[in-house]
Every structure is written in C-alpha cells, then in structure tokens.
Design an enzyme around this catalytic site. Structure first.
Site, PDB file in Angstrom:
ATOM      1  N   HIS A  68      -3.722  11.751   0.725  1.00  0.00           N
ATOM      2  CA  HIS A  68      -2.579  10.985   0.162  1.00  0.00           C
ATOM      3  C   HIS A  68      -2.771  10.572  -1.351  1.00  0.00           C
ATOM      4  CE1 HIS A  68      -5.089   7.665   1.314  1.00  0.00           C
ATOM      5  NE2 HIS A  68      -4.831   7.859   2.493  1.00  0.00           N
ATOM      6  N   ARG A  89      -9.138   8.506  -1.450  1.00  0.00           N
ATOM      7  CA  ARG A  89      -9.924   9.080  -0.554  1.00  0.00           C
ATOM      8  C   ARG A  89     -10.613  10.606  -0.934  1.00  0.00           C
ATOM      9  NH1 ARG A  89     -10.675   6.819   4.625  1.00  0.00           N
ATOM     10  NH2 ARG A  89      -8.923   5.484   5.201  1.00  0.00           N
ATOM     11  N   HIS A 109      -4.118  -4.526   7.594  1.00  0.00           N
ATOM     12  CA  HIS A 109      -4.368  -3.625   8.715  1.00  0.00           C
ATOM     13  C   HIS A 109      -3.398  -4.120   9.982  1.00  0.00           C
ATOM     14  CE1 HIS A 109      -6.243   0.023   9.724  1.00  0.00           C
ATOM     15  NE2 HIS A 109      -5.982  -0.283  10.863  1.00  0.00           N
ATOM     16  N   ASP A 110      -2.371  -3.280  10.265  1.00  0.00           N
ATOM     17  CA  ASP A 110      -1.792  -3.451  11.440  1.00  0.00           C
ATOM     18  C   ASP A 110      -0.791  -4.647  11.460  1.00  0.00           C
ATOM     19  OD1 ASP A 110      -2.434  -0.901  12.383  1.00  0.00           O
ATOM     20  OD2 ASP A 110      -3.696  -1.896  13.886  1.00  0.00           O
ATOM     21  N   ASN A 135       0.872  -1.258  -0.164  1.00  0.00           N
ATOM     22  CA  ASN A 135      -0.145  -0.074  -0.044  1.00  0.00           C
ATOM     23  C   ASN A 135       0.898   1.314   0.106  1.00  0.00           C
ATOM     24  OD1 ASN A 135      -1.663   2.104   0.878  1.00  0.00           O
ATOM     25  ND2 ASN A 135      -3.161   0.813   1.659  1.00  0.00           N
ATOM     26  N   THR A 167      -8.348   6.290   9.129  1.00  0.00           N
ATOM     27  CA  THR A 167      -7.867   4.918   8.501  1.00  0.00           C
ATOM     28  C   THR A 167      -9.196   4.163   8.753  1.00  0.00           C
ATOM     29  OG1 THR A 167      -6.040   3.360   8.428  1.00  0.00           O
ATOM     30  CG2 THR A 167      -6.657   3.849  10.459  1.00  0.00           C
ATOM     31  N   GLU A 191      -8.877   0.377  -3.342  1.00  0.00           N
ATOM     32  CA  GLU A 191      -9.643   0.101  -1.993  1.00  0.00           C
ATOM     33  C   GLU A 191     -10.264   1.791  -1.623  1.00  0.00           C
ATOM     34  OE1 GLU A 191      -7.212  -1.562   0.962  1.00  0.00           O
ATOM     35  OE2 GLU A 191      -6.685   0.609   1.825  1.00  0.00           O
ATOM     36  N   HIS A 194       1.470   0.929   6.302  1.00  0.00           N
ATOM     37  CA  HIS A 194       2.205   1.731   7.197  1.00  0.00           C
ATOM     38  C   HIS A 194       3.364   1.139   7.983  1.00  0.00           C
ATOM     39  CE1 HIS A 194       2.202   4.850  10.411  1.00  0.00           C
ATOM     40  NE2 HIS A 194       2.149   4.066  11.213  1.00  0.00           N
ATOM     41  N   ARG A 200       5.107  18.185   1.323  1.00  0.00           N
ATOM     42  CA  ARG A 200       5.985  19.319   0.938  1.00  0.00           C
ATOM     43  C   ARG A 200       5.352  19.942  -0.446  1.00  0.00           C
ATOM     44  NH1 ARG A 200      11.179  20.203   3.277  1.00  0.00           N
ATOM     45  NH2 ARG A 200      11.179  21.768   1.831  1.00  0.00           N
ATOM     46  N   HIS A 247      -5.652   3.640  -1.943  1.00  0.00           N
ATOM     47  CA  HIS A 247      -6.971   3.970  -1.186  1.00  0.00           C
ATOM     48  C   HIS A 247      -7.142   5.463  -1.661  1.00  0.00           C
ATOM     49  CE1 HIS A 247      -9.899   3.463   2.209  1.00  0.00           C
ATOM     50  NE2 HIS A 247     -10.414   4.557   1.503  1.00  0.00           N
TER      51      HIS A 247
END
Length: 237
Positions: A50, A45, A190-191, A7, A100, A70, A214, A18, A43
């Site tokens: 991002h 949004r 996730h995580d 991801n 998230t 996603e 992440h 920046r 993803h």
C-alpha cells in the site's frame, strides 16, 4: 483533546490496485486535514503493498498536522524515520508477511532491543509510541525502555464491545491509567469505528490520539470523506 489521525494505507491500496495515481494520495492527505484530521498515519511495509517508500517522503512535504509513521523497527524503517523525522514513530512488532498488525510488543522479552531502537529514534528528535496489549507488566516495560507513549491495540476491545462493553474496556482503562501514572501518553488503534469509539473515549478521557483507517475509509464509501471524518471527530468530544 483527543486527536484523530487518519491512516491512509487503504487509499494507497486502492491506487495500487490499478496503477497510476488515482486516488491521488497527496490530495487525499490535504483533504483529510482540511476536513478536520489532526494527524496522518502511514505504515510503509517492505513489500510496498500500500504505502511506498516514495509515498512516505512525498507526504512529508504535504502533511501540516502530525505525521505518524508506524512499522517494524528494522534498519530500513529506522533510516526512513531518521531521514523524514515525523512527529511520531509508532513501533509495531509485525513481520513483513502478516496482513495487518495483530499483536502488541512484549516489552519484557524485547527490552534490550527496544531500548536501543528507541534511543536511536529519539536522537532524531522523534516521539516514540509502542503498539501494545493492555497488560500491566508490558506497560511498565514500555516505560522502562523509554517510550514516550503507548498505542493500545484495541482489537480485543472492539471484538467484545457488542456483547459486554464494560468488561471489554476494563483492562484498557486500567492500563491506560497506569501508563499515564508512569508519565507516558496514551494512543489507541485497531478496529475502532463509529460504534465503539465514543465509549472508549468516555472511559479513557485523557487519550492523546486514535489512529483509524480501515473503518473510516469503509464509512467514506457511503458517507463521503468529509462527513466521515467529522463523524469520527464527534465521537471524541
């Protein structure tokens, strides 16, 4: 073989902080694939904090592995899927304001909505995965609405892993087997990180794909991107 889909949202977050084009997201994607990633996840949004809509279309020209988009299946998202035609669309039930993804679909409550959305996406020739908690009734609901795969939302597993990993994995392993028996593929995300990923793979050996962003990006700050991707891939053997 369980595929690693990287991801790249966090790379886009860094770029956007920046302005300009550093890091160059297209080059990041090329490098992730060169270093061994078997997929790329984005993803987009609505607030474009991002990944931007332009990124989604630009990366379509770059990705040579599996492209996974996603997001929440509103009209904006559906039009992106129909135009880009990625390998996979992962449906996530998160509203625009959340930081998230933080919950899976209630496939029973949203049955009719999901049926319509999934049928529309499949008309575009795109595989559909549903982000979901490890609850048997909701897994059965995912099959009923026509999902090709589920993506197990693994935050609870990751949170409990260090205190009691056997208990942490139990509901995930059981519902993964149920999904497989119902004819669906199984993804997870996730995580997930270098500490908990291998055990997940051991207990669900038929996992099709894990999506990791992440933790992998955080590891890359210390280990380098190529080394990090290779380390994650070794956890999936």
């Amino acid at each position: 073989m369980t595929k690693l889909s990287v991801n790249v949202n966090k790379f886009a977050t860094l770029r956007n902080a920046r302005g300009g084009n550093n890091p160059d997201l297209e080059q990041v994607v090329r490098d992730c694939e060169k270093f061994g990633a078997e997929g790329i996840t984005v993803h987009p949004r609505p607030d474009e904090r991002h990944i931007t809509t332009d990124d989604v279309f630009n990366l379509k020209k770059v990705v040579t592995t599996e492209y996974n988009i996603e997001g929440y299946p509103d009209e904006r998202f559906l039009k992106i899927i129909e135009e880009v035609k990625p390998a996979q669309a992962t449906l996530v039930p998160d509203p625009p304001e959340v930081l998230t993804s933080n919950a899976g679909w209630d496939t029973i409550e949203h049955e009719e909505f999901l049926k319509e959305v999934i049928a529309r996406i499949k008309l575009a020739g795109v595989r559909v995965s549903i982000f979901i908690d490890p609850i048997p009734e909701r897994i059965e609901g995912a099959a009923k609405v026509g999902a090709d795969r589920i993506e197990l939302y693994t935050e609870a597993y990751a949170s409990q892993y260090h205190s009691d990993r056997e208990d942490a994995i139990r509901s995930y392993a059981n519902t993964a087997r149920l999904a497989k028996d119902l004819g669906m593929g199984v993804n997870a995300g996730h995580d997930l990180d270098l500490k908990n990923l291998h055990y997940l793979k051991q207990q669900i050996p038929f996992l099709d794909e894990v999506s990791i962003g992440h933790a992998l990006v955080c590891d890359a700050l210390y280990l380098g991107l190529e080394n990090s991707i290779q380390r994650y891939k070794r956890q999936l053997v």
